[in-house]
Write an enzyme that holds these catalytic residues in place. Sequence first.
Site, PDB file in Angstrom:
ATOM      1  CD  GLU A 147      41.026  45.694  35.559  1.00 19.19           C
ATOM      2  OE1 GLU A 147      40.248  44.817  35.148  1.00 19.19           O
ATOM      3  OE2 GLU A 147      41.654  45.604  36.634  1.00 19.19           O
ATOM      4  CD  GLU A 241      41.242  41.916  40.106  1.00 18.82           C
ATOM      5  OE1 GLU A 241      40.114  41.834  39.603  1.00 18.82           O
ATOM      6  OE2 GLU A 241      42.212  42.451  39.538  1.00 18.82           O
TER       7      GLU A 241
END
Length: 284
Positions: A147, A241
């Site tokens: 990520e 998230e």
Amino acid sequence: MVKFGVNLLLWTDKFDSESVELIPKVAGMGFEAVEIPIFDPEAVDLKATKEALKETGLIPIGGVIMSPERDPISDDPSVRRDAIDYLKACVDITAELGGELLCGPMYSAVGKLAGRPRTDEEWGRAVEAIREVADHAAPKNVTLAIEPLNRFETYFLNTAEDAVKLVEEVGRPNVKVHLDTFHMNIEEKNLPRAVIRTGEHLGHLHCSENDRGIPGTGHIDWEGVFKALARIGYDRFIVLESFVPGIKEIAKAAAIWRPINPSAEAFAQQGLAFLKTLARSILG
Ligand code: LER
Ligand code: MN
């Protein structure tokens, strides 16, 4: 078919035996997957977690949390070794729980800023570390998804293009790119175009509004992002998230000092409803 999940960092930064109760809670909200932040591999209650996953049918995804003491690009070889050992332990836990994906910014500590660009030496260290962890993960059927974060959380990897470059250099079929719409909003010129350019390398997606709020309440081009996902045939996980100020370590890492969402539950439930509607109309 994409599967929807939520990151437990919304409720806890230390997944342990007490956090297992979050699994039925998340299942009750209608999610199909759960991202489990592995802060301390020793603290994960494998037996209880496995039972909760079996009872709910939720698919686990492992999430890494690096720190200055376990940093794959550190100048200190023992810190680099600790990072690789930690990542291998996260792979083992993910596999043991029945998961096939370990994700997150596994190249450096969140919040580590050097006041300079990354060096070739650091790049080489990240490539080596990810290769070693990927080779440990392959026989366990675990894929790694890397990520990129925005420039205020890391200096090492900020864009989808750079993440693709890293993944191509690592050169392992079980290493993919993990994108997060919050970070993309800061770093990419055009979100749908970044998704399309990531293409078959895209292995995981975090969805969060431009202010880390509930998807659909800000200015992320969700329709464009989902159309891009349809175009590349994305059929993996879509994980919601965000973070709340009360969860201290992650609030510090993500600089969440004010309540962005009415509550963790509101974020998860309203976000899921919004993204599911979008997925139904665009992804089919
Ligand atoms: C982790 O998935 C992430 O996106 C970071 O911003 C956490 O600080
Ligand atoms: Mn993320």
